[in-house]
Design a protein around this motif. Structure first.
Motif, PDB file in Angstrom:
ATOM      1  N   GLY A 254      22.271  11.251  -6.034  1.00  0.00           N
ATOM      2  CA  GLY A 254      21.595  11.048  -4.743  1.00  0.00           C
ATOM      3  C   GLY A 254      20.129  11.419  -4.810  1.00  0.00           C
ATOM      4  N   ALA A 255      19.537  11.289  -5.987  1.00  0.00           N
ATOM      5  CA  ALA A 255      18.131  11.665  -6.160  1.00  0.00           C
ATOM      6  C   ALA A 255      17.243  10.415  -6.096  1.00  0.00           C
ATOM      7  N   VAL A 256      15.951  10.639  -5.938  1.00  0.00           N
ATOM      8  CA  VAL A 256      15.041   9.508  -5.716  1.00  0.00           C
ATOM      9  C   VAL A 256      13.825   9.567  -6.648  1.00  0.00           C
ATOM     10  N   PHE A 257      13.181   8.421  -6.795  1.00  0.00           N
ATOM     11  CA  PHE A 257      11.977   8.324  -7.631  1.00  0.00           C
ATOM     12  C   PHE A 257      10.766   7.943  -6.801  1.00  0.00           C
ATOM     13  N   VAL A 258       9.618   8.452  -7.231  1.00  0.00           N
ATOM     14  CA  VAL A 258       8.342   7.921  -6.751  1.00  0.00           C
ATOM     15  C   VAL A 258       7.506   7.641  -7.998  1.00  0.00           C
ATOM     16  N   GLY A 259       7.121   6.389  -8.144  1.00  0.00           N
ATOM     17  CA  GLY A 259       6.399   5.996  -9.352  1.00  0.00           C
ATOM     18  C   GLY A 259       4.900   6.038  -9.146  1.00  0.00           C
ATOM     19  N   GLU A 260       4.201   6.507 -10.174  1.00  0.00           N
ATOM     20  CA  GLU A 260       2.741   6.368 -10.157  1.00  0.00           C
ATOM     21  C   GLU A 260       2.439   4.987 -10.749  1.00  0.00           C
ATOM     22  N   VAL A 261       2.367   4.013  -9.860  1.00  0.00           N
ATOM     23  CA  VAL A 261       2.206   2.612 -10.291  1.00  0.00           C
ATOM     24  C   VAL A 261       0.925   2.103  -9.658  1.00  0.00           C
ATOM     25  N   TRP A 262      -0.100   1.928 -10.452  1.00  0.00           N
ATOM     26  CA  TRP A 262      -1.374   1.490  -9.892  1.00  0.00           C
ATOM     27  C   TRP A 262      -1.636   0.078 -10.403  1.00  0.00           C
ATOM     28  N   LEU A 263      -1.237  -0.937  -9.625  1.00  0.00           N
ATOM     29  CA  LEU A 263      -1.399  -2.321 -10.064  1.00  0.00           C
ATOM     30  C   LEU A 263      -2.071  -3.115  -8.951  1.00  0.00           C
ATOM     31  N   PRO A 264      -3.049  -3.930  -9.295  1.00  0.00           N
ATOM     32  CA  PRO A 264      -3.728  -4.708  -8.258  1.00  0.00           C
ATOM     33  C   PRO A 264      -2.855  -5.817  -7.676  1.00  0.00           C
ATOM     34  N   ASP A 265      -1.879  -6.305  -8.447  1.00  0.00           N
ATOM     35  CA  ASP A 265      -1.095  -7.465  -8.019  1.00  0.00           C
ATOM     36  C   ASP A 265       0.111  -7.010  -7.197  1.00  0.00           C
ATOM     37  N   ALA A 266       0.111  -7.407  -5.901  1.00  0.00           N
ATOM     38  CA  ALA A 266       1.144  -6.921  -4.976  1.00  0.00           C
ATOM     39  C   ALA A 266       2.546  -7.337  -5.414  1.00  0.00           C
TER      40      ALA A 266
END
Ligand code: NOJ
Length: 540
Positions: A254-266
């Protein structure tokens, strides 16, 4: 042990949580040695409860030579002795959970420290050894292999290749002390899956994934300028398979992720947020957006549209340990996309910046999704000028001294105005110097001042938590609707007749008819109008 189970009635807590980022080294010093630590965090849990946050995100707290502030991990299963012990981390996770606060840790899968046993063993084993296959070792180009194997550029500047005495070069997208792992190797995948389980078993509710879009590399490591087709190391399709297997593990706990995702393309960004991949990712477009109504509105609309397409909640971030602090940033005249970048000596107007940062806080906390706060944001700390001879950030050195680096937003926090080092807890000078006047931002002064930044954040977080209209549990009715406004004014409604209005014009504006003010970022005019650079939460 407080392992989270998916059956938990609050299983969707992360969709609209307020998450507070702790940079352990600078939060609070429990043993007085000049470096923040877990004892310091435990002693300040009451501050976090009063503030009203739902979760803490700890930047890396593992064993590390601290060549990049802990983003150079030597051992994921050991807490750095400067911070405490594993037993203490377990205690902290459990204590916070009892107080209603979950814990998110930081995993750095792209690279390890050059002191990690995998890397020291690879160095000892020599060229061509299986140990070196866990990393990207290559021969150089040119006569005697004296030139780097390709033309890539380090995220911190310069070539991302370092040559060893035995002739091999190794790849590091960041500092030389951060060798990149080879994610095509099964042992690398296995180890990270084990590390995730190790921490989920200890009650961790979530994981922030560092540099999440950089792990996979084109195995040929081709020149970047050769480039047709996929980028050799950014946002490669192989990553999705990795994150699908991580998601299956997180779901067991029941755990969650937050990604450091820096991408210009939505569209490419949203692929990481598909239902069987990451739960959330940081929204850097909003963070980097200048104080301009039109640009803010399109950053918000773009964010909501790209997230809606995959059913994921947005995240709203105004600052973190890598970017210029908000009150300094919003007090500058910058309007370019490099708005959040570090610069030496750009003039700033802190009164203006603070006024806007207060309005920005109400804007971001009213938006649907999860909100991230960075330690000291609730105190309105400005970016500090660090004397050049005290700078520690490798980014400064790799820029040849032109970039001030990120230490200015990592200065030890002021807790009590009357205590040495503004109550940070140290008996010796802290690892980074606190600038003159730092004590005037101390939490103890702000607690009793109704007009302080701390009081604003506390009240905003209280309303955000208690007003059902601010919820985001994933149903379309919880989104926002823009209200018609003159240029320079942003106003939107959430459910339950809640309205957020931000005035970015020069003149005061009337609140919408038949509304009552719940909270405003600054005083209203005598006639009840909302002044410039001020935000208000209203009920219609
Ligand atoms: C992003 C982190 O936020 C930053 O502080 C770090 O230097 C790089 N990733 C490398 O790990």
């Amino acid at each position: 042990m407080a392992v989270n189970r998916p059956s938990d009635a609050t299983a969707h807590w992360w969709r609209d949580a307020a998450i507070y980022q702790i940079y352990v080294r600078s939060f609070a010093d429990g043993d007085g040695d000049g470096t923040g630590d877990l004892a310091g965090v435990r002693s300040r849990l009451p501050h976090l409860v009063e503030l009203g946050v739902d979760a803490l995100w700890f930047t890396p707290w593992y064993l590390s030579p601290l060549a990049d502030g802990g983003y150079d991990v030597a051992d994921y299963r050991t807490i750095d002795p400067a911070f405490g012990t594993l037993a203490e981390a377990e205690k902290l996770i459990a204590e916070a959970r009892e107080l209603g606060i979950r814990t998110i840790i930081d995993i750095v899968p792209n690279h390890v420290s050059d002191q990690h046993t995998w890397f020291t063993e690879a160095l000892a084993a020599g060229p061509g050894s299986p140990e070196r296959e866990l990393f990207h070792f290559r021969s150089g180009r040119g006569p005697d292999g004296a030139l780097p194997p390709n033309d890539w550029v380090s995220e911190f500047g310069g070539t991302p290749w370092t040559r060893l005495d035995d002739g091999d070069w190794y790849l590091h997208l960041f500092a030389a002390q951060q060798p990149d792992l080879n994610w095509a190797h099964p042992a690398v995948r296995q180890e990270h899956e084990d590390v995730l389980r190790f921490w989920f078993e200890r009650g961790v509710a979530g994981v922030r994934i560092d540099s999440a879009a950089l792990l996979a590399k084109d195995p040929a490591l081709p020149d970047f300028t050769a480039g047709h087709g996929p980028h050799p190391y950014v946002d490669r399709d192989e990553l999705h398979d990795i994150y699908r297997s991580w998601r299956a593990i997180a779901d067991e706990y029941g755990a969650v992720f937050v990604g450091e995702v820096w991408l210009p393309d939505a569209e490419r960004f949203a692929r990481y947020l598909r239902p069987d991949e990451l739960h959330t990712a940081f929204n850097f477009n909003f963070l980097a957006c200048p104080w301009d109504a039109g640009l803010l509105r399109s950053a918000i609309d773009g964010t909501l549209a790209e997230h809606a397409a995959v059913g994921a909640p947005a995240t709203w971030v105004l600052c973190n340990h890598d970017v210029t602090r908000t009150v300094t940033r919003y007090g500058r005249e910058d309007t370019g996309f490099d708005f959040a970048a570090k610069t030496f000596g750009t003039p700033t107007d802190l009164r203006l910046g603070t006024r806007r940062a207060r309005a920005a806080a109400l804007l971001s906390l009213a938006l649907p999704g999860a909100a991230y706060l960075y330690q000291g944001e609730e105190l309105g700390l400005p970016e500090a000028d660090i004397p050049r001879d005290r700078i520690q950030d490798p980014m400064h050195f790799r820029s040849g001294g032109t970039d001030p680096g990120r230490d200015g937003c990592r200065v030890p926090l002021p807790w009590s105005a009357g205590a040495p080092y503004a109550g940070f807890g140290s008996t010796v000078e802290p690892w980074l110097p606190q600038p003159a006047g730092w004590a005037s931002y101390a939490a103890d002064l702000q607690r009793t001042d109704p007009d302080s930044m701390l009081s604003l954040y506390r009240e905003a977080l209280r309303l955000r938590r208690t007003e059902p209209g601010f919820r985001d549990t994933g149903t379309a009715g919880e989104r926002l609707e823009w209200l018609p406004t003159p240029p320079g004014v942003l106003a939107f409604t959430r459910a339950d007749r809640l309205i957020c209005l931000v005035n970015l014009t020069e003149e005061p504006v009337e609140p919408p008819a038949h509304t009552e003010v719940l909270l405003s970022s600054g005083p209203l005019t005598d006639g009840g109008r909302i002044p410039n650079d001020t935000a208000a939460w209203l009920r219609g």
